[in-house]
Design a protein around this motif. Structure first.
Motif, PDB file in Angstrom:
ATOM      1  N   ASN A   1      40.148  22.098  50.697  1.00 42.18           N
ATOM      2  CA  ASN A   1      41.379  22.287  49.911  1.00 42.18           C
ATOM      3  C   ASN A   1      42.592  22.426  50.827  1.00 42.18           C
ATOM      4  OD1 ASN A   1      40.112  22.135  47.449  1.00 42.18           O
ATOM      5  ND2 ASN A   1      39.812  24.333  47.276  1.00 42.18           N
ATOM      6  N   ALA A   2      42.447  23.130  51.934  1.00 40.15           N
ATOM      7  CA  ALA A   2      43.570  23.328  52.853  1.00 40.15           C
ATOM      8  C   ALA A   2      43.969  22.015  53.521  1.00 40.15           C
ATOM      9  CB  ALA A   2      43.207  24.365  53.913  1.00 40.15           C
ATOM     10  N   ARG A   3      43.015  21.147  53.754  1.00 40.53           N
ATOM     11  CA  ARG A   3      43.279  19.870  54.414  1.00 40.53           C
ATOM     12  C   ARG A   3      44.234  19.004  53.586  1.00 40.53           C
ATOM     13  NH1 ARG A   3      42.941  18.513  58.993  1.00 40.53           N
ATOM     14  NH2 ARG A   3      40.996  19.531  59.420  1.00 40.53           N
ATOM     15  N   LYS A   4      44.302  19.208  52.270  1.00 36.22           N
ATOM     16  CA  LYS A   4      45.156  18.409  51.385  1.00 36.22           C
ATOM     17  C   LYS A   4      46.639  18.612  51.659  1.00 36.22           C
ATOM     18  CE  LYS A   4      41.920  18.983  47.559  1.00 36.22           C
ATOM     19  NZ  LYS A   4      41.767  19.575  46.225  1.00 36.22           N
TER      20      LYS A   4
ATOM     21  N   ASP B   1      39.228  21.246  61.798  1.00 37.03           N
ATOM     22  CA  ASP B   1      38.509  22.030  60.795  1.00 37.03           C
ATOM     23  C   ASP B   1      38.243  23.448  61.297  1.00 37.03           C
ATOM     24  OD1 ASP B   1      38.534  19.923  59.055  1.00 37.03           O
ATOM     25  OD2 ASP B   1      36.449  19.332  59.404  1.00 37.03           O
ATOM     26  N   ASN B   2      37.953  23.598  62.594  1.00 35.72           N
ATOM     27  CA  ASN B   2      37.739  24.939  63.158  1.00 35.72           C
ATOM     28  C   ASN B   2      39.004  25.785  63.056  1.00 35.72           C
ATOM     29  OD1 ASN B   2      35.107  24.360  63.830  1.00 35.72           O
ATOM     30  ND2 ASN B   2      35.572  23.839  65.959  1.00 35.72           N
ATOM     31  N   GLN B   3      40.141  25.194  63.341  1.00 35.23           N
ATOM     32  CA  GLN B   3      41.397  25.928  63.247  1.00 35.23           C
ATOM     33  C   GLN B   3      41.685  26.333  61.799  1.00 35.23           C
ATOM     34  OE1 GLN B   3      43.789  22.895  65.126  1.00 35.23           O
ATOM     35  NE2 GLN B   3      44.032  24.135  66.992  1.00 35.23           N
TER      36      GLN B   3
ATOM     37  N   GLU C   1      39.463  26.819  59.476  1.00 31.90           N
ATOM     38  CA  GLU C   1      38.488  27.852  59.117  1.00 31.90           C
ATOM     39  C   GLU C   1      38.931  29.225  59.630  1.00 31.90           C
ATOM     40  OE1 GLU C   1      33.803  28.728  59.976  1.00 31.90           O
ATOM     41  OE2 GLU C   1      34.453  26.645  59.828  1.00 31.90           O
ATOM     42  N   ILE C   2      39.416  29.273  60.853  1.00 34.07           N
ATOM     43  CA  ILE C   2      39.904  30.534  61.423  1.00 34.07           C
ATOM     44  C   ILE C   2      41.130  31.025  60.653  1.00 34.07           C
ATOM     45  CG2 ILE C   2      40.986  31.561  63.463  1.00 34.07           C
ATOM     46  CD1 ILE C   2      39.098  29.722  65.115  1.00 34.07           C
ATOM     47  N   ALA C   3      42.043  30.119  60.334  1.00 32.18           N
ATOM     48  CA  ALA C   3      43.242  30.497  59.586  1.00 32.18           C
ATOM     49  C   ALA C   3      42.886  31.025  58.203  1.00 32.18           C
ATOM     50  CB  ALA C   3      44.185  29.306  59.477  1.00 32.18           C
ATOM     51  N   LEU C   4      41.950  30.384  57.543  1.00 34.97           N
ATOM     52  CA  LEU C   4      41.540  30.831  56.212  1.00 34.97           C
ATOM     53  C   LEU C   4      40.823  32.176  56.269  1.00 34.97           C
ATOM     54  CD1 LEU C   4      40.407  27.442  54.654  1.00 34.97           C
ATOM     55  CD2 LEU C   4      42.479  28.740  54.155  1.00 34.97           C
ATOM     56  N   THR C   5      40.031  32.395  57.308  1.00 37.51           N
ATOM     57  CA  THR C   5      39.383  33.696  57.498  1.00 37.51           C
ATOM     58  C   THR C   5      40.424  34.789  57.692  1.00 37.51           C
ATOM     59  OG1 THR C   5      37.447  32.631  58.488  1.00 37.51           O
ATOM     60  CG2 THR C   5      37.736  34.986  58.910  1.00 37.51           C
ATOM     61  N   ALA C   6      41.435  34.497  58.506  1.00 43.12           N
ATOM     62  CA  ALA C   6      42.513  35.468  58.727  1.00 43.12           C
ATOM     63  C   ALA C   6      43.284  35.716  57.437  1.00 43.12           C
ATOM     64  CB  ALA C   6      43.441  34.965  59.833  1.00 43.12           C
ATOM     65  N   LEU C   7      43.561  34.669  56.682  1.00 44.82           N
ATOM     66  CA  LEU C   7      44.275  34.821  55.418  1.00 44.82           C
ATOM     67  C   LEU C   7      43.460  35.652  54.435  1.00 44.82           C
ATOM     68  CD1 LEU C   7      46.651  34.182  53.551  1.00 44.82           C
ATOM     69  CD2 LEU C   7      45.501  32.043  52.964  1.00 44.82           C
ATOM     70  N   ASN C   8      42.173  35.379  54.322  1.00 42.71           N
ATOM     71  CA  ASN C   8      41.316  36.164  53.427  1.00 42.71           C
ATOM     72  C   ASN C   8      41.313  37.632  53.815  1.00 42.71           C
ATOM     73  OD1 ASN C   8      40.403  34.250  51.536  1.00 42.71           O
ATOM     74  ND2 ASN C   8      38.886  33.464  52.979  1.00 42.71           N
ATOM     75  N   ARG C   9      41.246  37.902  55.107  1.00 46.36           N
ATOM     76  CA  ARG C   9      41.261  39.294  55.583  1.00 46.36           C
ATOM     77  C   ARG C   9      42.614  39.949  55.285  1.00 46.36           C
ATOM     78  NH1 ARG C   9      39.484  43.945  55.723  1.00 46.36           N
ATOM     79  NH2 ARG C   9      39.758  45.140  57.610  1.00 46.36           N
ATOM     80  N   ALA C  10      43.705  39.221  55.478  1.00 46.68           N
ATOM     81  CA  ALA C  10      45.031  39.768  55.178  1.00 46.68           C
ATOM     82  C   ALA C  10      45.162  40.073  53.682  1.00 46.68           C
ATOM     83  CB  ALA C  10      46.114  38.796  55.625  1.00 46.68           C
ATOM     84  N   ILE C  11      44.644  39.205  52.832  1.00 49.60           N
ATOM     85  CA  ILE C  11      44.675  39.442  51.387  1.00 49.60           C
ATOM     86  C   ILE C  11      43.844  40.668  51.046  1.00 49.60           C
ATOM     87  CG2 ILE C  11      43.918  38.499  49.158  1.00 49.60           C
ATOM     88  CD1 ILE C  11      44.720  35.712  50.240  1.00 49.60           C
TER      89      ILE C  11
END
Length: 126
Positions: free
Chosen positions: A5-8, A105-107, A109-119
């Motif tokens: 989804n983020a790749r879009k 994709d690795n970047q 994934e890391i960004a989404l992990t950080a975003l999930n943690r921030a949320i």
């Protein structure tokens, strides 16, 4: 929130710092070209003092120039559907194509992990 989804989504954005720097640069060139011919020459002062005065004036004027550039970027990001605004922001978007790469994709994934943690942290605080 998934990598697919983020790749879009594009990395280009009208409020990017690259576009801001470009607008500040262009506004500075135009403003200083118009303003500095009217600054009086201080022929009685040493050349180094005159240069110091000019540098000080340029530094002081960068604050309102940066403020105006920020407001222009802010205004343009809300009106990207306007054809004139789209034409005016296009040089900033072109410059972003030179300075920004698509994330791997690795970047993502890391960004989404950080975003999930921030949320998660935000939700715990609220």
């Amino acid at each position: 929130l998934t990598v697919e989804n983020a790749r879009k989504y594009s990395t280009l954005h009208p409020r990017c710092g690259t576009a801001f720097i470009l607008i500040v640069l262009l506004m500075s060139i135009i403003f200083f070209s118009v303003f500095f011919p009217f600054v009086p020459e201080f022929t009685t002062l040493p050349k180094i003092v005159t240069q110091g005065i000019h540098i000080s004036l340029k530094i002081l004027l960068m604050f309102p120039i940066a403020g105006i550039a920020y407001e222009m970027i802010k205004y343009s990001s809300k009106r990207t559907e306007n054809p004139l605004v789209r034409v005016l922001i296009s040089p900033g978007l072109w410059l972003q194509k030179l300075t920004t790469r698509e994330p791997s994709d690795n970047q993502l994934e890391i960004a989404l992990t950080a975003l999930n943690r921030a949320i998660q942290i935000h939700n715990e605080a609220v």
